[in-house]
Design a protein around this motif. Structure first.
Motif, PDB file in Angstrom:
ATOM      1  N   PRO A   1       0.793  -1.232   0.000  1.00  0.00           N
ATOM      2  CA  PRO A   1       0.000   0.000   0.000  1.00  0.00           C
ATOM      3  C   PRO A   1       0.825   1.283   0.000  1.00  0.00           C
ATOM      4  O   PRO A   1       0.461   2.254  -0.672  1.00  0.00           O
ATOM      5  CB  PRO A   1      -0.829  -0.128   1.284  1.00  0.00           C
ATOM      6  CG  PRO A   1      -0.991  -1.597   1.470  1.00  0.00           C
ATOM      7  CD  PRO A   1       0.306  -2.198   1.014  1.00  0.00           C
TER       8      PRO A   1
ATOM      9  N   ALA B   1       2.311   1.470  -3.745  1.00  0.00           N
ATOM     10  CA  ALA B   1       1.498   1.246  -4.942  1.00  0.00           C
ATOM     11  C   ALA B   1       1.002   2.538  -5.585  1.00  0.00           C
ATOM     12  O   ALA B   1       0.775   2.577  -6.801  1.00  0.00           O
ATOM     13  CB  ALA B   1       0.314   0.339  -4.610  1.00  0.00           C
ATOM     14  N   SER B   2       0.826   3.598  -4.787  1.00  0.00           N
ATOM     15  CA  SER B   2       0.283   4.845  -5.340  1.00  0.00           C
ATOM     16  C   SER B   2       1.357   5.794  -5.856  1.00  0.00           C
ATOM     17  O   SER B   2       1.038   6.863  -6.397  1.00  0.00           O
ATOM     18  CB  SER B   2      -0.534   5.569  -4.260  1.00  0.00           C
ATOM     19  OG  SER B   2       0.296   5.948  -3.166  1.00  0.00           O
TER      20      SER B   2
ATOM     21  N   ASP C   1       4.774  13.275  -3.946  1.00  0.00           N
ATOM     22  CA  ASP C   1       4.212  11.928  -4.064  1.00  0.00           C
ATOM     23  C   ASP C   1       4.599  11.067  -2.866  1.00  0.00           C
ATOM     24  O   ASP C   1       3.774  10.314  -2.330  1.00  0.00           O
ATOM     25  CB  ASP C   1       4.710  11.255  -5.346  1.00  0.00           C
ATOM     26  CG  ASP C   1       3.836  11.579  -6.550  1.00  0.00           C
ATOM     27  OD1 ASP C   1       2.888  12.368  -6.391  1.00  0.00           O
ATOM     28  OD2 ASP C   1       4.101  11.038  -7.631  1.00  0.00           O
TER      29      ASP C   1
ATOM     30  N   ARG D   1       2.746  12.318   0.223  1.00  0.00           N
ATOM     31  CA  ARG D   1       1.328  11.939   0.176  1.00  0.00           C
ATOM     32  C   ARG D   1       1.156  10.448   0.506  1.00  0.00           C
ATOM     33  O   ARG D   1       0.227  10.076   1.225  1.00  0.00           O
ATOM     34  CB  ARG D   1       0.758  12.237  -1.210  1.00  0.00           C
ATOM     35  CG  ARG D   1      -0.743  11.991  -1.325  1.00  0.00           C
ATOM     36  CD  ARG D   1      -1.247  12.269  -2.731  1.00  0.00           C
ATOM     37  NE  ARG D   1      -1.093  13.666  -3.092  1.00  0.00           N
ATOM     38  CZ  ARG D   1      -0.288  14.107  -4.051  1.00  0.00           C
ATOM     39  NH1 ARG D   1       0.458  13.249  -4.734  1.00  0.00           N
ATOM     40  NH2 ARG D   1      -0.208  15.387  -4.329  1.00  0.00           N
ATOM     41  N   ALA D   2       2.038   9.611   0.003  1.00  0.00           N
ATOM     42  CA  ALA D   2       1.944   8.173   0.271  1.00  0.00           C
ATOM     43  C   ALA D   2       2.125   7.881   1.752  1.00  0.00           C
ATOM     44  O   ALA D   2       1.431   7.024   2.321  1.00  0.00           O
ATOM     45  CB  ALA D   2       2.992   7.416  -0.550  1.00  0.00           C
TER      46      ALA D   2
ATOM     47  N   GLN E   1      -0.997   9.007   3.601  1.00  0.00           N
ATOM     48  CA  GLN E   1      -2.085   8.064   3.362  1.00  0.00           C
ATOM     49  C   GLN E   1      -1.911   6.810   4.212  1.00  0.00           C
ATOM     50  O   GLN E   1      -2.884   6.283   4.775  1.00  0.00           O
ATOM     51  CB  GLN E   1      -2.138   7.688   1.885  1.00  0.00           C
ATOM     52  CG  GLN E   1      -3.277   6.746   1.527  1.00  0.00           C
ATOM     53  CD  GLN E   1      -3.364   6.483   0.035  1.00  0.00           C
ATOM     54  OE1 GLN E   1      -2.803   7.212  -0.769  1.00  0.00           O
ATOM     55  NE2 GLN E   1      -4.062   5.426  -0.343  1.00  0.00           N
TER      56      GLN E   1
END
Length: 227
Positions: free
Chosen positions: A19, A22-23, A128, A131-132, A135
């Motif tokens: 997880p 993956a983003s 990025d 943000r990951a 999250q």
């Protein structure tokens, strides 16, 4: 500390599907893979102890890691059981500087290790990555809130039934499940003492649940849903 190694191709393939990774876009993903090293621990090895200086956070590639706290009398309280794909201690990217709990290999494990200082610097430069991480922390918060609610709203048999139902294949009317870890770890995962877990399994017999070691047979999934 155990020897740190470069990730092999199999470990990279596992890590990119987790997880927290993956983003990520291609550039951020490459940066994070470059920051990751592989480390192996044997069953019952201590990864770190509460109060130690936090240098790393981890992602589980195989096996299970137990997070727990000790009180002054040496009694243990499980916080979380981390399996493949789970990350832990990444909150210390922002909270630091010391670990807030103990981490122990529940069995032989392979982990991706990330240096906290280096990932923090990368997150400050790449939105990025930042943000990951946020999250991942948000997911941990929601999971923790669910655990607290379940502890307060569900009986011990209901907690066990919920766990079993989430492990059943969709649309199945019966199922055979093999626990991925020892029942003592399941007890900690569900916030139960081992003897309370045993009593819960006994109570589920009327719903057609039988237990033989790690193998659990569910004869009637619909009956289990009514617990």
């Amino acid at each position: 500390m155990n020897k740190l190694l470069r990730l092999n191709s199999r470990e990279k393939n596992i890590l990119v599907k987790t997880p927290i990774m993956a983003s990520l876009g291609p550039s951020a993903l490459t940066k994070m893979l470059d920051l990751a090293t592989a480390v192996n621990y044997e069953s019952r090895d201590i990864l770190f102890r509460e109060g130690e200086e936090a240098e790393s956070f981890y992602c589980v590639l195989s096996g299970y890691v137990r997070l727990y706290r000790l009180n002054k009398d040496g009694r243990e309280a499980d916080i979380r059981i981390c399996g493949p794909g789970d990350t832990f201690a990444e909150c210390l990217l922002y909270l630091g500087p010391n670990y807030r709990y103990n981490a122990q290999a529940a069995e032989n494990v392979t982990l991706a290790r990330f240096d906290i200082a280096r990932v923090r610097a990368a997150a400050e430069q790449d939105v990025d990555i930042s943000r990951a991480i946020m999250q991942s922390l948000a997911n941990h918060l929601l999971t923790t809130m669910d655990c607290v609610a379940n502890d307060r709203l569900q009986t011990a048999p209901q907690r066990v039934a919920h766990f079993l139902l989430t492990s059943c294949p969709k649309e199945s009317t019966s199922a055979s499940i093999r626990l991925p870890f020892q029942k003592s770890l399941l007890a900690g995962k569900l916030g139960l003492a081992p003897e309370a877990l045993s009593r819960a399994f006994s109570a589920l017999r009327r719903a057609g649940v039988t237990v033989r070691g790690r193998l659990i047979q569910i004869n009637d999934v619909n009956a289990l849903k009514q617990i």
